[in-house]
Design an enzyme around this catalytic site. Structure first.
Site, PDB file in Angstrom:
ATOM      1  N   ASP A  49       0.745  -1.256   0.218  1.00  0.00           N
ATOM      2  CA  ASP A  49       0.027   0.101  -0.051  1.00  0.00           C
ATOM      3  C   ASP A  49       0.898   1.196  -0.115  1.00  0.00           C
ATOM      4  OD1 ASP A  49      -1.990  -1.765   0.177  1.00  0.00           O
ATOM      5  OD2 ASP A  49      -2.844  -1.166   2.032  1.00  0.00           O
ATOM      6  N   ALA A  69      -4.354  -7.117   0.181  1.00  0.00           N
ATOM      7  CA  ALA A  69      -3.426  -8.071   0.947  1.00  0.00           C
ATOM      8  C   ALA A  69      -2.828  -8.898   0.004  1.00  0.00           C
ATOM      9  CB  ALA A  69      -4.138  -8.739   2.081  1.00  0.00           C
ATOM     10  N   HIS A 107     -20.564 -32.217 -10.997  1.00  0.00           N
ATOM     11  CA  HIS A 107     -22.152 -31.938 -11.058  1.00  0.00           C
ATOM     12  C   HIS A 107     -22.527 -32.549  -9.796  1.00  0.00           C
ATOM     13  CE1 HIS A 107     -25.955 -31.325 -12.297  1.00  0.00           C
ATOM     14  NE2 HIS A 107     -26.128 -32.489 -12.038  1.00  0.00           N
TER      15      HIS A 107
END
Length: 183
Positions: free
Chosen positions: A24, A37, A162
Protein backbone atom coordinates in the site's frame (compact mmCIF):
# COMPACT_ATOMS: atom_id res chain seq x y z
CA UNK A 1 7.55 10.04 -3.85
CA UNK A 2 4.41 10.34 -5.90
CA UNK A 3 1.46 11.97 -4.09
CA UNK A 4 2.59 10.44 -0.79
CA UNK A 5 3.44 7.02 -2.22
CA UNK A 6 6.89 5.57 -2.89
CA UNK A 7 7.56 5.33 -6.63
CA UNK A 8 8.87 1.88 -7.63
CA UNK A 9 9.80 0.08 -10.82
CA UNK A 10 8.42 -3.30 -11.90
CA UNK A 11 10.83 -5.04 -9.48
CA UNK A 12 9.78 -2.72 -6.58
CA UNK A 13 13.14 -0.92 -6.52
CA UNK A 14 13.03 2.67 -5.34
CA UNK A 15 15.30 5.51 -6.42
CA UNK A 16 17.37 4.84 -3.28
CA UNK A 17 19.92 2.06 -3.98
CA UNK A 18 19.23 -1.24 -2.18
CA UNK A 19 15.77 -0.12 -1.04
CA UNK A 20 12.49 -1.66 -2.14
CA UNK A 21 8.86 -0.85 -1.38
CA UNK A 22 5.80 -3.05 -1.76
CA UNK A 23 2.13 -2.96 -0.93
CA UNK A 24 0.00 0.00 0.00
CA UNK A 25 2.94 2.43 0.32
CA UNK A 26 4.07 1.95 -3.28
CA UNK A 27 3.11 3.61 -6.55
CA UNK A 28 3.55 1.88 -9.89
CA UNK A 29 4.38 3.95 -12.91
CA UNK A 30 1.48 4.13 -15.34
CA UNK A 31 -1.13 2.31 -13.26
CA UNK A 32 -3.10 2.43 -10.06
CA UNK A 33 -1.64 0.12 -7.44
CA UNK A 34 -4.25 -2.32 -6.12
CA UNK A 35 -4.24 -2.02 -2.33
CA UNK A 36 -5.00 -5.64 -1.54
CA UNK A 37 -3.33 -7.98 0.94
CA UNK A 38 -2.87 -10.71 -1.66
CA UNK A 39 -1.10 -8.25 -3.98
CA UNK A 40 1.27 -7.15 -1.20
CA UNK A 41 2.07 -10.80 -0.45
CA UNK A 42 2.85 -11.53 -4.10
CA UNK A 43 5.04 -8.42 -4.32
CA UNK A 44 6.88 -9.37 -1.13
CA UNK A 45 7.55 -12.86 -2.47
CA UNK A 46 8.87 -11.41 -5.73
CA UNK A 47 11.23 -9.03 -3.88
CA UNK A 48 12.49 -11.82 -1.59
CA UNK A 49 13.15 -14.07 -4.59
CA UNK A 50 14.93 -11.23 -6.45
CA UNK A 51 17.11 -10.48 -3.41
CA UNK A 52 17.94 -14.20 -3.15
CA UNK A 53 19.26 -14.09 -6.71
CA UNK A 54 16.42 -16.00 -8.31
CA UNK A 55 15.13 -15.10 -11.75
CA UNK A 56 11.82 -13.25 -11.39
CA UNK A 57 9.23 -11.76 -13.73
CA UNK A 58 7.14 -8.66 -13.00
CA UNK A 59 3.62 -9.31 -11.70
CA UNK A 60 0.83 -9.13 -14.23
CA UNK A 61 -1.65 -6.82 -12.53
CA UNK A 62 -4.33 -7.85 -15.05
CA UNK A 63 -4.30 -11.21 -13.23
CA UNK A 64 -5.05 -9.85 -9.76
CA UNK A 65 -8.37 -11.13 -8.44
CA UNK A 66 -10.80 -8.66 -6.98
CA UNK A 67 -13.29 -9.86 -4.39
CA UNK A 68 -16.22 -7.99 -2.88
CA UNK A 69 -17.71 -9.63 0.18
CA UNK A 70 -21.36 -8.62 -0.05
CA UNK A 71 -24.58 -10.36 -0.94
CA UNK A 72 -24.35 -11.44 -3.68
CA UNK A 73 -20.57 -11.81 -3.69
CA UNK A 74 -18.50 -10.43 -6.56
CA UNK A 75 -15.30 -12.00 -7.89
CA UNK A 76 -13.49 -10.62 -10.90
CA UNK A 77 -10.17 -10.95 -12.70
CA UNK A 78 -8.81 -9.64 -15.96
CA UNK A 79 -10.24 -7.26 -18.47
CA UNK A 80 -13.81 -6.11 -18.69
CA UNK A 81 -15.48 -6.16 -22.08
CA UNK A 82 -14.92 -2.38 -22.43
CA UNK A 83 -11.25 -2.61 -21.39
CA UNK A 84 -10.59 -5.44 -23.84
CA UNK A 85 -12.17 -3.46 -26.69
CA UNK A 86 -10.18 -0.34 -25.76
CA UNK A 87 -6.98 -2.41 -25.98
CA UNK A 88 -7.89 -3.45 -29.51
CA UNK A 89 -9.18 -6.97 -28.96
CA UNK A 90 -12.00 -8.38 -31.06
CA UNK A 91 -14.14 -9.45 -28.12
CA UNK A 92 -16.45 -12.39 -27.64
CA UNK A 93 -18.41 -12.89 -24.41
CA UNK A 94 -20.32 -15.71 -22.85
CA UNK A 95 -22.43 -15.59 -19.73
CA UNK A 96 -24.34 -18.11 -17.70
CA UNK A 97 -26.86 -17.57 -14.88
CA UNK A 98 -26.46 -19.37 -11.55
CA UNK A 99 -30.23 -19.89 -11.39
CA UNK A 100 -30.02 -22.75 -13.88
CA UNK A 101 -27.58 -24.78 -11.77
CA UNK A 102 -28.87 -27.65 -9.67
CA UNK A 103 -26.40 -26.84 -6.86
CA UNK A 104 -27.57 -23.22 -6.76
CA UNK A 105 -31.18 -24.36 -6.58
CA UNK A 106 -30.39 -26.81 -3.75
CA UNK A 107 -28.65 -24.05 -1.77
CA UNK A 108 -31.36 -21.50 -2.50
CA UNK A 109 -28.69 -19.20 -3.97
CA UNK A 110 -29.72 -18.65 -7.56
CA UNK A 111 -29.00 -14.95 -8.02
CA UNK A 112 -26.13 -13.96 -10.30
CA UNK A 113 -24.08 -15.08 -13.28
CA UNK A 114 -20.61 -15.74 -14.69
CA UNK A 115 -19.37 -13.69 -17.65
CA UNK A 116 -16.30 -14.59 -19.69
CA UNK A 117 -14.57 -12.01 -21.87
CA UNK A 118 -12.39 -13.53 -24.58
CA UNK A 119 -10.36 -12.61 -27.64
CA UNK A 120 -12.05 -13.88 -30.80
CA UNK A 121 -8.83 -14.28 -32.80
CA UNK A 122 -6.96 -16.62 -30.44
CA UNK A 123 -9.87 -17.64 -28.17
CA UNK A 124 -7.83 -16.52 -25.12
CA UNK A 125 -9.71 -15.81 -21.91
CA UNK A 126 -9.13 -12.12 -21.10
CA UNK A 127 -11.41 -11.68 -18.09
CA UNK A 128 -13.92 -13.45 -15.92
CA UNK A 129 -16.54 -11.63 -13.87
CA UNK A 130 -18.73 -13.44 -11.37
CA UNK A 131 -21.64 -12.11 -9.37
CA UNK A 132 -23.37 -14.60 -7.17
CA UNK A 133 -22.85 -17.42 -4.68
CA UNK A 134 -19.26 -18.41 -3.88
CA UNK A 135 -17.90 -15.86 -6.38
CA UNK A 136 -14.94 -14.97 -4.19
CA UNK A 137 -13.94 -18.66 -4.19
CA UNK A 138 -14.79 -19.40 -7.84
CA UNK A 139 -12.59 -16.56 -9.10
CA UNK A 140 -9.50 -18.68 -8.30
CA UNK A 141 -10.22 -20.93 -11.30
CA UNK A 142 -10.49 -17.84 -13.46
CA UNK A 143 -7.16 -16.47 -12.18
CA UNK A 144 -5.49 -19.76 -13.09
CA UNK A 145 -7.11 -19.68 -16.54
CA UNK A 146 -5.67 -16.22 -17.21
CA UNK A 147 -2.27 -17.12 -15.74
CA UNK A 148 -2.00 -20.14 -18.03
CA UNK A 149 -3.30 -18.19 -21.06
CA UNK A 150 -6.21 -20.59 -21.27
CA UNK A 151 -8.47 -20.56 -24.27
CA UNK A 152 -12.23 -20.57 -23.94
CA UNK A 153 -12.27 -24.01 -25.54
CA UNK A 154 -9.82 -25.34 -22.93
CA UNK A 155 -12.00 -23.96 -20.15
CA UNK A 156 -15.08 -25.35 -21.88
CA UNK A 157 -13.52 -28.81 -22.13
CA UNK A 158 -12.44 -28.80 -18.47
CA UNK A 159 -14.74 -31.21 -16.65
CA UNK A 160 -16.56 -29.48 -13.81
CA UNK A 161 -18.13 -31.69 -11.16
CA UNK A 162 -21.92 -31.85 -11.01
CA UNK A 163 -23.75 -30.48 -9.13
CA UNK A 164 -21.46 -27.56 -8.22
CA UNK A 165 -21.35 -23.79 -8.48
CA UNK A 166 -18.16 -24.09 -10.56
CA UNK A 167 -20.18 -25.58 -13.40
CA UNK A 168 -21.17 -21.99 -14.19
CA UNK A 169 -17.63 -21.26 -15.42
CA UNK A 170 -17.70 -24.16 -17.84
CA UNK A 171 -21.19 -23.24 -18.97
CA UNK A 172 -20.16 -19.60 -19.55
CA UNK A 173 -17.29 -20.91 -21.70
CA UNK A 174 -19.79 -23.00 -23.69
CA UNK A 175 -21.94 -19.86 -24.04
CA UNK A 176 -18.97 -17.90 -25.40
CA UNK A 177 -18.84 -20.47 -28.19
CA UNK A 178 -22.59 -20.20 -28.70
CA UNK A 179 -23.29 -23.61 -27.21
CA UNK A 180 -24.39 -23.34 -23.57
CA UNK A 181 -25.59 -26.79 -22.61
CA UNK A 182 -28.10 -26.07 -19.86
CA UNK A 183 -29.84 -22.88 -20.96
Amino acid sequence: MDRGYIQVDSMYRTSVPNNAAIGDVSALEGRVHPQLAHVSSAEGTLVAERLAGQEVQPLNYDHVPSCTYCNPEVGSVGLTEAEAKSRGFDVRVGSFPFGVLGRAKMAGETEGFVKIVADTRYDEVLGVHIIGPRSTELVAEAVLALRLECTVEELMRTIHAHPTFSEALGEAAHAAHGAAIHL
